[in-house]
Write a protein that holds these residues in place. Structure first.
Motif, PDB file in Angstrom:
ATOM      1  N   ALA A  96     -76.574 -75.922  64.773  1.00 33.06           N
ATOM      2  CA  ALA A  96     -77.481 -75.366  65.788  1.00 33.06           C
ATOM      3  C   ALA A  96     -78.697 -74.718  65.120  1.00 33.06           C
ATOM      4  CB  ALA A  96     -76.743 -74.355  66.656  1.00 33.06           C
ATOM      5  N   MET A  97     -78.481 -73.974  64.043  1.00 32.44           N
ATOM      6  CA  MET A  97     -79.607 -73.356  63.330  1.00 32.44           C
ATOM      7  C   MET A  97     -80.515 -74.421  62.715  1.00 32.44           C
ATOM      8  SD  MET A  97     -79.787 -70.031  63.527  1.00 32.44           S
ATOM      9  CE  MET A  97     -80.497 -69.277  62.073  1.00 32.44           C
ATOM     10  N   ARG A  98     -79.924 -75.477  62.160  1.00 29.07           N
ATOM     11  CA  ARG A  98     -80.732 -76.555  61.570  1.00 29.07           C
ATOM     12  C   ARG A  98     -81.611 -77.212  62.634  1.00 29.07           C
ATOM     13  NH1 ARG A  98     -81.329 -81.709  61.241  1.00 29.07           N
ATOM     14  NH2 ARG A  98     -79.594 -82.185  62.636  1.00 29.07           N
ATOM     15  N   ILE A  99     -81.027 -77.474  63.795  1.00 27.73           N
ATOM     16  CA  ILE A  99     -81.774 -78.103  64.885  1.00 27.73           C
ATOM     17  C   ILE A  99     -82.861 -77.162  65.394  1.00 27.73           C
ATOM     18  CG2 ILE A  99     -81.599 -78.939  67.269  1.00 27.73           C
ATOM     19  CD1 ILE A  99     -78.781 -80.010  66.471  1.00 27.73           C
ATOM     20  N   LEU A 100     -82.532 -75.882  65.563  1.00 30.06           N
ATOM     21  CA  LEU A 100     -83.540 -74.906  66.008  1.00 30.06           C
ATOM     22  C   LEU A 100     -84.729 -74.881  65.057  1.00 30.06           C
ATOM     23  CD1 LEU A 100     -81.450 -71.824  67.200  1.00 30.06           C
ATOM     24  CD2 LEU A 100     -83.008 -73.202  68.584  1.00 30.06           C
ATOM     25  N   LYS A 101     -84.471 -74.849  63.764  1.00 24.75           N
ATOM     26  CA  LYS A 101     -85.550 -74.797  62.772  1.00 24.75           C
ATOM     27  C   LYS A 101     -86.397 -76.063  62.811  1.00 24.75           C
ATOM     28  CE  LYS A 101     -87.700 -73.089  59.217  1.00 24.75           C
ATOM     29  NZ  LYS A 101     -88.670 -72.025  59.397  1.00 24.75           N
ATOM     30  N   LYS A 102     -85.753 -77.209  63.027  1.00 22.38           N
ATOM     31  CA  LYS A 102     -86.488 -78.469  63.051  1.00 22.38           C
ATOM     32  C   LYS A 102     -87.305 -78.633  64.333  1.00 22.38           C
ATOM     33  CE  LYS A 102     -85.850 -83.455  62.624  1.00 22.38           C
ATOM     34  NZ  LYS A 102     -84.910 -84.546  62.399  1.00 22.38           N
ATOM     35  N   VAL A 103     -86.686 -78.353  65.478  1.00 25.90           N
ATOM     36  CA  VAL A 103     -87.323 -78.589  66.774  1.00 25.90           C
ATOM     37  C   VAL A 103     -88.245 -77.440  67.183  1.00 25.90           C
ATOM     38  CG1 VAL A 103     -86.850 -78.962  69.239  1.00 25.90           C
ATOM     39  CG2 VAL A 103     -85.420 -80.063  67.524  1.00 25.90           C
ATOM     40  N   TYR A 104     -87.877 -76.241  66.779  1.00 28.73           N
ATOM     41  CA  TYR A 104     -88.595 -75.039  67.220  1.00 28.73           C
ATOM     42  C   TYR A 104     -88.846 -74.162  65.991  1.00 28.73           C
ATOM     43  CZ  TYR A 104     -89.538 -71.258  70.626  1.00 28.73           C
ATOM     44  OH  TYR A 104     -90.107 -70.271  71.386  1.00 28.73           O
ATOM     45  N   PRO A 105     -89.744 -74.615  65.069  1.00 26.69           N
ATOM     46  CA  PRO A 105     -89.893 -73.950  63.766  1.00 26.69           C
ATOM     47  C   PRO A 105     -90.501 -72.540  63.826  1.00 26.69           C
ATOM     48  CG  PRO A 105     -91.524 -75.684  64.009  1.00 26.69           C
ATOM     49  CD  PRO A 105     -90.609 -75.781  65.195  1.00 26.69           C
ATOM     50  N   ASN A 106     -91.223 -72.223  64.874  1.00 30.07           N
ATOM     51  CA  ASN A 106     -91.843 -70.904  64.993  1.00 30.07           C
ATOM     52  C   ASN A 106     -91.423 -70.230  66.297  1.00 30.07           C
ATOM     53  OD1 ASN A 106     -93.471 -71.123  62.542  1.00 30.07           O
ATOM     54  ND2 ASN A 106     -94.592 -72.695  63.661  1.00 30.07           N
ATOM     55  N   PRO A 107     -90.161 -69.811  66.391  1.00 37.59           N
ATOM     56  CA  PRO A 107     -89.685 -69.216  67.636  1.00 37.59           C
ATOM     57  C   PRO A 107     -90.321 -67.850  67.881  1.00 37.59           C
ATOM     58  CG  PRO A 107     -88.050 -68.925  65.929  1.00 37.59           C
ATOM     59  CD  PRO A 107     -89.137 -69.792  65.353  1.00 37.59           C
ATOM     60  N   LYS A 108     -90.412 -67.467  69.147  1.00 33.80           N
ATOM     61  CA  LYS A 108     -90.926 -66.144  69.484  1.00 33.80           C
ATOM     62  C   LYS A 108     -89.929 -65.069  69.068  1.00 33.80           C
ATOM     63  CE  LYS A 108     -93.630 -67.765  73.386  1.00 33.80           C
ATOM     64  NZ  LYS A 108     -93.843 -67.715  74.832  1.00 33.80           N
ATOM     65  N   GLU A 109     -88.638 -65.323  69.327  1.00 33.55           N
ATOM     66  CA  GLU A 109     -87.594 -64.368  68.991  1.00 33.55           C
ATOM     67  C   GLU A 109     -86.987 -64.718  67.638  1.00 33.55           C
ATOM     68  OE1 GLU A 109     -87.384 -66.404  71.654  1.00 33.55           O
ATOM     69  OE2 GLU A 109     -87.961 -65.097  73.303  1.00 33.55           O
ATOM     70  N   ARG A 110     -86.409 -63.732  67.018  1.00 31.70           N
ATOM     71  CA  ARG A 110     -85.712 -63.923  65.756  1.00 31.70           C
ATOM     72  C   ARG A 110     -84.365 -64.594  66.038  1.00 31.70           C
ATOM     73  NH1 ARG A 110     -85.504 -59.542  61.266  1.00 31.70           N
ATOM     74  NH2 ARG A 110     -87.178 -58.843  62.591  1.00 31.70           N
ATOM     75  N   SER A 111     -84.012 -65.635  65.279  1.00 26.66           N
ATOM     76  CA  SER A 111     -82.716 -66.301  65.411  1.00 26.66           C
ATOM     77  C   SER A 111     -81.876 -65.951  64.188  1.00 26.66           C
ATOM     78  CB  SER A 111     -82.882 -67.819  65.493  1.00 26.66           C
ATOM     79  OG  SER A 111     -83.628 -68.167  66.631  1.00 26.66           O
ATOM     80  N   SER A 112     -80.661 -65.482  64.416  1.00 23.74           N
ATOM     81  CA  SER A 112     -79.790 -65.093  63.312  1.00 23.74           C
ATOM     82  C   SER A 112     -78.433 -65.779  63.451  1.00 23.74           C
ATOM     83  CB  SER A 112     -79.563 -63.577  63.304  1.00 23.74           C
ATOM     84  OG  SER A 112     -80.781 -62.905  63.107  1.00 23.74           O
ATOM     85  N   LEU A 113     -77.869 -66.131  62.302  1.00 22.26           N
ATOM     86  CA  LEU A 113     -76.520 -66.697  62.264  1.00 22.26           C
ATOM     87  C   LEU A 113     -75.697 -65.834  61.331  1.00 22.26           C
ATOM     88  CD1 LEU A 113     -74.291 -68.848  62.535  1.00 22.26           C
ATOM     89  CD2 LEU A 113     -75.419 -70.127  60.721  1.00 22.26           C
ATOM     90  N   GLY A 114     -74.577 -65.346  61.817  1.00 22.21           N
ATOM     91  CA  GLY A 114     -73.658 -64.563  61.001  1.00 22.21           C
ATOM     92  C   GLY A 114     -72.345 -65.299  60.851  1.00 22.21           C
ATOM     93  N   ILE A 115     -71.869 -65.447  59.625  1.00 18.78           N
ATOM     94  CA  ILE A 115     -70.570 -66.064  59.379  1.00 18.78           C
ATOM     95  C   ILE A 115     -69.719 -65.046  58.649  1.00 18.78           C
ATOM     96  CG2 ILE A 115     -69.318 -67.939  58.250  1.00 18.78           C
ATOM     97  CD1 ILE A 115     -71.844 -69.628  58.513  1.00 18.78           C
ATOM     98  N   GLY A 116     -68.654 -64.589  59.307  1.00 24.40           N
ATOM     99  CA  GLY A 116     -67.746 -63.618  58.714  1.00 24.40           C
ATOM    100  C   GLY A 116     -66.661 -64.329  57.927  1.00 24.40           C
ATOM    101  N   ALA A 117     -66.335 -63.790  56.758  1.00 29.09           N
ATOM    102  CA  ALA A 117     -65.411 -64.480  55.867  1.00 29.09           C
ATOM    103  C   ALA A 117     -63.998 -63.931  55.861  1.00 29.09           C
ATOM    104  CB  ALA A 117     -65.977 -64.455  54.449  1.00 29.09           C
TER     105      ALA A 117
END
Length: 122
Positions: A96-117
Motif C-alpha cells: 500500500a505504501m509503495r502504491i501510494l508513493k507511486k500514484v500519489y507522490p506528493n500527498p497533502k497529509e503525511r503517510s506513515s507505516l509502522g511495523i511492530g516486531a
C-alpha cells in the motif's frame, strides 16, 4: 495442543512439519489410523533476542500535522498460526505504501507505516 498452550514452562518445544506431511498425518488420523512419528532434534537457548520496529514515512506537502497511518506486526511463534497474519498484514501495508508513493507522490497529509516486531505483553 492443550499441552503446548497450557504448559507452565518458559521454553515451549515445537517442531515444524511441512504442509504436505501435516495433511497426511491429519488424513490418517481422521480415517481412524494412529500414525506414529519419530523426531530427533537439537536446540540451544540463545537468551534474549533483540527485536526492532520499523517506521516508514511519506511527508505531507500541505498538512504535515495530519496523518494517514498504516500498521502491521510480527508476533507469531511456531506453535501458533500468526505467521500468516504477520506475512499478509506486513506485505499488504508495504505494498500500500509503495502504491501510494507511486500514484500519489506528493500527498497533502503525511503517510506513515509502522511495523511492530514483538508480541505485546498482556
Amino acid at each position: 495442543m492443550d499441552k503446548i498452550f497450557g504448559a507452565y514452562t518458559k521454553a515451549i518445544p515445537t517442531v515444524d512439519i511441512a504442509l504436505e506431511d501435516y495433511g497426511l498425518l491429519y488424513r490418517l488420523t481422521e480415517s481412524g489410523d494412529k500414525p506414529k512419528i519419530s523426531i530427533h532434534t537439537e536446540s540451544k537457548e540463545r537468551g534474549v533476542v533483540p527485536v526492532f520496529n520499523t517506521i516508514a514515512e511519506i511527508k505531507g506537502t500541505e498538512k504535515p500535522d495530519e496523518y494517514v497511518i498504516l500498521s502491521a506486526h510480527f508476533d507469531s511463534w511456531d506453535g501458533g498460526t500468526g505467521a500468516t497474519d504477520n506475512g499478509t498484514g506486513t506485505l499488504t501495508m508495504m505494498e500500500a505504501m509503495r502504491i501510494l508513493k507511486k500514484v500519489y507522490p506528493n500527498p497533502k497529509e503525511r503517510s506513515s507505516l509502522g511495523i511492530g516486531a514483538a508480541k505485546k505483553k498482556d
